[in-house]
Design a protein around this motif. Structure first.
Motif, mmCIF file in Angstrom:
data_model
loop_
_atom_site.group_PDB
_atom_site.id
_atom_site.type_symbol
_atom_site.label_atom_id
_atom_site.label_comp_id
_atom_site.label_asym_id
_atom_site.label_seq_id
_atom_site.Cartn_x
_atom_site.Cartn_y
_atom_site.Cartn_z
ATOM 1 N N GLY A 186 0.849 -1.194 0.000
ATOM 2 C CA GLY A 186 0.000 0.000 0.000
ATOM 3 C C GLY A 186 0.873 1.228 0.000
ATOM 4 N N SER A 187 0.315 2.332 -0.492
ATOM 5 C CA SER A 187 1.094 3.561 -0.567
ATOM 6 C C SER A 187 1.389 4.043 0.853
ATOM 7 N N PRO A 188 2.340 4.963 0.987
ATOM 8 C CA PRO A 188 2.511 5.594 2.297
ATOM 9 C C PRO A 188 1.161 6.171 2.709
ATOM 10 N N GLY A 189 0.780 6.016 3.963
ATOM 11 C CA GLY A 189 -0.486 6.576 4.432
ATOM 12 C C GLY A 189 -1.694 5.706 4.134
ATOM 13 N N SER A 190 -1.486 4.514 3.607
ATOM 14 C CA SER A 190 -2.640 3.650 3.326
ATOM 15 C C SER A 190 -3.144 3.006 4.617
ATOM 16 N N GLY A 191 -2.388 3.160 5.689
ATOM 17 C CA GLY A 191 -2.804 2.601 6.980
ATOM 18 C C GLY A 191 -2.331 1.177 7.183
ATOM 19 N N THR B 142 -7.477 -7.369 -2.270
ATOM 20 C CA THR B 142 -7.446 -5.907 -2.182
ATOM 21 C C THR B 142 -8.476 -5.437 -1.167
ATOM 22 N N ILE B 143 -8.076 -4.463 -0.346
ATOM 23 C CA ILE B 143 -8.981 -3.900 0.661
ATOM 24 C C ILE B 143 -9.160 -2.419 0.382
ATOM 25 N N ASP B 144 -10.400 -1.928 0.500
ATOM 26 C CA ASP B 144 -10.652 -0.494 0.352
ATOM 27 C C ASP B 144 -10.162 0.191 1.633
ATOM 28 N N ALA B 145 -9.041 0.892 1.513
ATOM 29 C CA ALA B 145 -8.422 1.482 2.715
ATOM 30 C C ALA B 145 -8.798 2.952 2.890
ATOM 31 N N TYR C 255 -3.417 -5.828 -0.531
ATOM 32 C CA TYR C 255 -3.175 -4.470 -1.039
ATOM 33 C C TYR C 255 -4.188 -3.517 -0.415
ATOM 34 N N PHE C 256 -3.695 -2.526 0.320
ATOM 35 C CA PHE C 256 -4.535 -1.499 0.946
ATOM 36 C C PHE C 256 -4.620 -0.325 -0.031
ATOM 37 N N LYS C 257 -5.774 -0.263 -0.713
ATOM 38 C CA LYS C 257 -5.923 0.715 -1.791
ATOM 39 C C LYS C 257 -6.573 1.993 -1.259
ATOM 40 N N VAL C 258 -5.932 3.139 -1.493
ATOM 41 C CA VAL C 258 -6.445 4.390 -0.917
ATOM 42 C C VAL C 258 -6.331 5.524 -1.937
ATOM 43 N N ASP C 259 -7.273 6.498 -1.887
ATOM 44 C CA ASP C 259 -7.210 7.652 -2.791
ATOM 45 C C ASP C 259 -6.016 8.534 -2.430
ATOM 46 N N SER C 260 -5.408 9.117 -3.471
ATOM 47 C CA SER C 260 -4.174 9.893 -3.241
ATOM 48 C C SER C 260 -4.352 11.045 -2.258
ATOM 49 N N GLU C 261 -5.408 11.859 -2.431
ATOM 50 C CA GLU C 261 -5.537 13.036 -1.563
ATOM 51 C C GLU C 261 -5.792 12.623 -0.114
ATOM 52 N N ARG D 227 -3.679 11.937 5.440
ATOM 53 C CA ARG D 227 -3.318 11.020 6.528
ATOM 54 C C ARG D 227 -1.856 11.194 6.909
ATOM 55 N N ILE D 228 -1.003 11.294 5.924
ATOM 56 C CA ILE D 228 0.432 11.315 6.242
ATOM 57 C C ILE D 228 0.846 12.614 6.901
ATOM 58 N N VAL D 229 0.367 13.742 6.382
ATOM 59 C CA VAL D 229 0.854 14.996 6.985
ATOM 60 C C VAL D 229 0.340 15.147 8.417
ATOM 61 N N ASN D 230 -0.718 14.424 8.751
ATOM 62 C CA ASN D 230 -1.236 14.467 10.133
ATOM 63 C C ASN D 230 -0.731 13.303 10.989
ATOM 64 N N ARG D 231 0.152 12.496 10.415
ATOM 65 C CA ARG D 231 0.650 11.329 11.149
ATOM 66 C C ARG D 231 1.730 11.753 12.162
ATOM 67 N N ARG D 232 1.665 11.156 13.339
ATOM 68 C CA ARG D 232 2.718 11.334 14.343
ATOM 69 C C ARG D 232 3.063 9.947 14.862
ATOM 70 N N VAL D 233 4.340 9.702 15.092
ATOM 71 C CA VAL D 233 4.737 8.362 15.506
ATOM 72 C C VAL D 233 5.524 8.390 16.813
ATOM 73 N N ALA D 234 5.458 7.252 17.510
ATOM 74 C CA ALA D 234 6.248 7.074 18.736
ATOM 75 C C ALA D 234 7.315 6.039 18.391
#
Ligand code: AMP
Length: 211
Positions: free
Chosen positions: A9-14, A192-195, A110-116, A121-128
């Protein structure tokens, strides 16, 4: 004979979040190549510096370096794994067959997700870093702002999660993923999963495919 799972899955697909949830539930271990590479960067070795230079620009690290790190950090003879972030191109899929699968079986999801959606999701992601927990400022904020619920450590925004870099990573993902999907589809191992949905909805879907 054991089985493994490959999460594509793309970055941010969860996929990382889903891998964390599923690993706990089914007793597989999660192995994330992004995490392994960041650990190498932390060690500040020459290899770590090279990896940092490439990954902070959103590029891909050499296939054999990634494979070597995986092999050194897994116990493939005895354990089942969820591979998060590997394979990422067709060459890695073939390396996976040759060096990792051996006599085991596997399924690719495959976690399939729309680009926008994915960019938000990614710009709001924070990790520990220490606990491995993943948060989202909008959909899964920490209980105390800026702190991990589990470990209390400070949450960080990865350098490659800034918007401009994310757009490069997404383009690279799009350029490389189709042959990988075709490869697994051809051997009938691809689901494939709708992510685009919520974490809980995606997790239910995932369980229904696997458990
Ligand atoms: P991730 O945490 O999976 O988004 O990965 C972060 C960065 O690590 C990527 O942008 C790449 O630079 C690098 N990376 C992770 N997995 C791989 C891989 N399988 N092959 C090459 N580079 C990788």
């Amino acid at each position: 004979m054991k089985s493994h799972l490959i999460f594509l899955g793309s970055p941010g697909s969860g996929k990382g979040t889903q891998a964390n949830l599923l690993a706990k539930k089914i007793g597989f271990e999660k192995i994330s190549t992004g995490v392994l590479l960041r650990e190498e960067i932390e060690k500040k070795t020459d290899l770590g510096k090279e990896i940092k230079y490439i990954s902070e620009k959103g590029g891909l690290v050499d296939d054999h370096i990634v494979l070597k790190l995986i092999k050194s950090q897994t116990n493939l003879e005895n354990k089942s794994y969820i591979f998060d972030g590997f394979p990422r191109n067709l060459r890695q899929s073939k390396l996976f067959d040759k060096h990792i699968i051996l006599k085991d079986t596997f399924k690719a999801i495959y976690f399939k997700v729309d680009s926008e959606k994915m960019i938000q999701r990614i710009v709001n992601r924070r990790v520990a870093d220490e606990s491995g927990e993943i948060y989202n400022l909008i959909s899964k904020p920490p209980l105390v702002p800026g702190k991990c619920d589990i470990s209390g450590e400070n949450l960080i925004q990865r350098k490659d999660d800034y918007e401009e870099i994310v757009r490069n990573r997404l383009q690279l993902f799009k350029d490389l993923i189709d042959p990988v999907l075709a490869y697994y589809d051809k051997c009938d191992q691809l689901q494939t999963i709708d992510a685009n949905r919520t974490v809980d909805e995606i997790f239910s879907n995932l369980k229904s495919l696997l458990i």
